[in-house]
Design an enzyme around this catalytic site. Structure first.
Site, PDB file in Angstrom:
ATOM      1  N   SER A  98       0.857  -1.187   0.000  1.00  0.00           N
ATOM      2  CA  SER A  98       0.000   0.000   0.000  1.00  0.00           C
ATOM      3  C   SER A  98       0.888   1.230   0.000  1.00  0.00           C
ATOM      4  CB  SER A  98      -0.917   0.004   1.225  1.00  0.00           C
ATOM      5  OG  SER A  98      -1.751   1.141   1.225  1.00  0.00           O
ATOM      6  N   HIS A 102       2.482  12.065  -1.379  1.00  0.00           N
ATOM      7  CA  HIS A 102       2.081  13.459  -1.218  1.00  0.00           C
ATOM      8  C   HIS A 102       3.205  14.358  -1.724  1.00  0.00           C
ATOM      9  CE1 HIS A 102      -1.529  12.562   1.073  1.00  0.00           C
ATOM     10  NE2 HIS A 102      -0.835  11.786   1.882  1.00  0.00           N
ATOM     11  N   HIS A 112      -2.406   7.123  -4.910  1.00  0.00           N
ATOM     12  CA  HIS A 112      -2.552   6.010  -3.966  1.00  0.00           C
ATOM     13  C   HIS A 112      -2.657   4.709  -4.752  1.00  0.00           C
ATOM     14  CE1 HIS A 112      -5.605   3.141  -2.254  1.00  0.00           C
ATOM     15  NE2 HIS A 112      -4.704   3.108  -1.292  1.00  0.00           N
ATOM     16  N   ASN A 114      -2.908   0.270  -3.908  1.00  0.00           N
ATOM     17  CA  ASN A 114      -2.925  -0.835  -2.961  1.00  0.00           C
ATOM     18  C   ASN A 114      -3.215  -2.111  -3.736  1.00  0.00           C
ATOM     19  OD1 ASN A 114      -5.003  -2.659  -1.173  1.00  0.00           O
ATOM     20  ND2 ASN A 114      -3.300  -1.868   0.033  1.00  0.00           N
ATOM     21  N   ARG A 116      -3.499  -6.370  -2.698  1.00  0.00           N
ATOM     22  CA  ARG A 116      -3.533  -7.180  -1.486  1.00  0.00           C
ATOM     23  C   ARG A 116      -4.135  -8.560  -1.766  1.00  0.00           C
ATOM     24  NH1 ARG A 116      -7.233  -3.071  -1.395  1.00  0.00           N
ATOM     25  NH2 ARG A 116      -9.414  -3.685  -1.294  1.00  0.00           N
ATOM     26  N   HIS A 181     -20.417  12.207   3.351  1.00  0.00           N
ATOM     27  CA  HIS A 181     -20.783  13.353   4.183  1.00  0.00           C
ATOM     28  C   HIS A 181     -20.482  14.675   3.494  1.00  0.00           C
ATOM     29  CE1 HIS A 181     -16.545  12.580   5.075  1.00  0.00           C
ATOM     30  NE2 HIS A 181     -16.434  13.827   5.483  1.00  0.00           N
ATOM     31  N   GLY A 265      -2.930  -3.993  13.832  1.00  0.00           N
ATOM     32  CA  GLY A 265      -1.763  -3.669  13.017  1.00  0.00           C
ATOM     33  C   GLY A 265      -0.904  -2.577  13.627  1.00  0.00           C
ATOM     34  N   ARG A 266       0.173  -2.284  12.942  1.00  0.00           N
ATOM     35  CA  ARG A 266       1.141  -1.295  13.420  1.00  0.00           C
ATOM     36  C   ARG A 266       0.633   0.100  13.059  1.00  0.00           C
ATOM     37  NH1 ARG A 266       6.169   0.977  11.394  1.00  0.00           N
ATOM     38  NH2 ARG A 266       7.664   1.259  13.110  1.00  0.00           N
TER      39      ARG A 266
END
Length: 308
Positions: A98, A102, A112, A114, A116, A181, A265-266
């Site tokens: 992942s 920026h 971005h 990812n 998996r 939102h 997770g970390r």
């Protein structure tokens, strides 16, 4: 269904992390990734670890994080069973790469990616596995050439797998990276897929690899074209304001963030996707007709970008 080769997936993911970090370092010219290998605390039947690689304050990239993780657990977290309630209580393995990039320059979009792989096992049953991932682009100042290039490469990643793959996964991306939102998309989309196993292991794995392998081809030409563009305080302030949308999405909706936090997770690696600087303004709206308003009026709209 073909038996999955977990070792082949892990080997590919580690090579993808190395490939992407090397490409980003070359494009930046000055910045270098630091590497942080970690192991998860094995208490409560959790295990695994990963390699976090982070570049900060480069010539081009303000922060670039590229994570590999391979974690195990005795019980699937709620984010992974929301659409598969029959897997609640199953042991699992999850591995993936992942990354979030920026840039300094507001004319260079954030990107971005990812990819998996999950496998869940319950005693007395065959293992259940699937692939997921994708990539998406978040511009601050829209550019027609860049958007078309990004989606042309997205389409190229899908075409060997069938004519309907790109439209399906492009629409899924548009629907997924949407801030309900705010009633607005996070960016201009790209590809998103999840729960992919109906093609069998080999084809599904090949598709995941195609998505991962096309990322640099999609992103680096955009960076190269825009990284030297002149900008001032106005553009930087708007970039920081729009980064707030990125934070809102990742903390409220992102499945990967929720999975990582719920599975123990970390935290440092999970929240590596957050921008280093961000701002919010109360009830702010761009001036009509301004370049900032153009992002909302022209680019943050569902659209078919890819060349026909």
């Amino acid at each position: 269904m073909t038996t999955p080769d977990k070792n082949a997936v892990k080997s590919y993911l580690l090579s993808l992390q190395e490939q992407i970090c090397s490409g980003l370092e070359e494009e930046d010219g000055e910045g270098r990734f630091i590497q942080d290998a970690w192991q998860r605390d094995e208490t409560d039947k959790l295990g695994g670890g990963g390699i976090s690689r982070v570049l900060r304050d480069g010539a081009v990239f303000e922060q670039a994080g590229v994570n590999f993780s391979h974690v195990t657990g005795s019980k699937m977290p709620p984010s992974a069973t929301a659409h598969r309630p029959e897997l609640a209580g199953c042991a699992f393995e999850a591995m993936g790469v992942s990354l979030v990039i920026h840039p300094h320059n507001p004319y260079v979009p954030t990107s971005h990616t990812n990819v998996r792989f999950f496998i869940a096992e319950k005693e007395g049953s065959d293992p259940v596995w699937w692939f997921g991932g994708g990539f998406d682009l978040t511009p601050y100042y829209g550019n027609e050439q860049d958007c078309r290039h990004w989606h042309d490469i997205s389409k190229a990643a899908c075409l060997p797998f069938g004519e309907q793959v790109h439209p399906k996964f492009k629409q899924w991306c548009d629907d997924y990276f949407y801030l309900k939102h705010r009633e607005e998309p996070r960016g201009i989309g790209g590809l998103f897929f999840d729960d992919l196993n109906e093609w069998g292991f080999e084809k599904s794995f090949n598709f995941m690899r195609s998505v991962g392998d096309h990322y640099l081809e999609a992103y680096l030409p955009i960076v190269s074209r825009r990284k030297a563009a002149a900008y001032g305080g106005r553009e930087r302030e708007f970039q920081l304001y729009r980064r707030g949308r990125y934070v809102e999405f990742n903390l409220v909706y992102d499945r990967g963030t929720l999975f990582g936090l719920q599975s123990g997770g970390r935290t440092e690696s999970i929240l590596m996707s957050m921008p280093p600087l961000v701002s919010w303004r109360y009830d702010w709206h761009p001036e009509p007709g301004s370049p900032e308003a153009e992002l909302y009026d022209k680019y943050l709209k569902p659209r078919e970008w890819a060349s026909t």
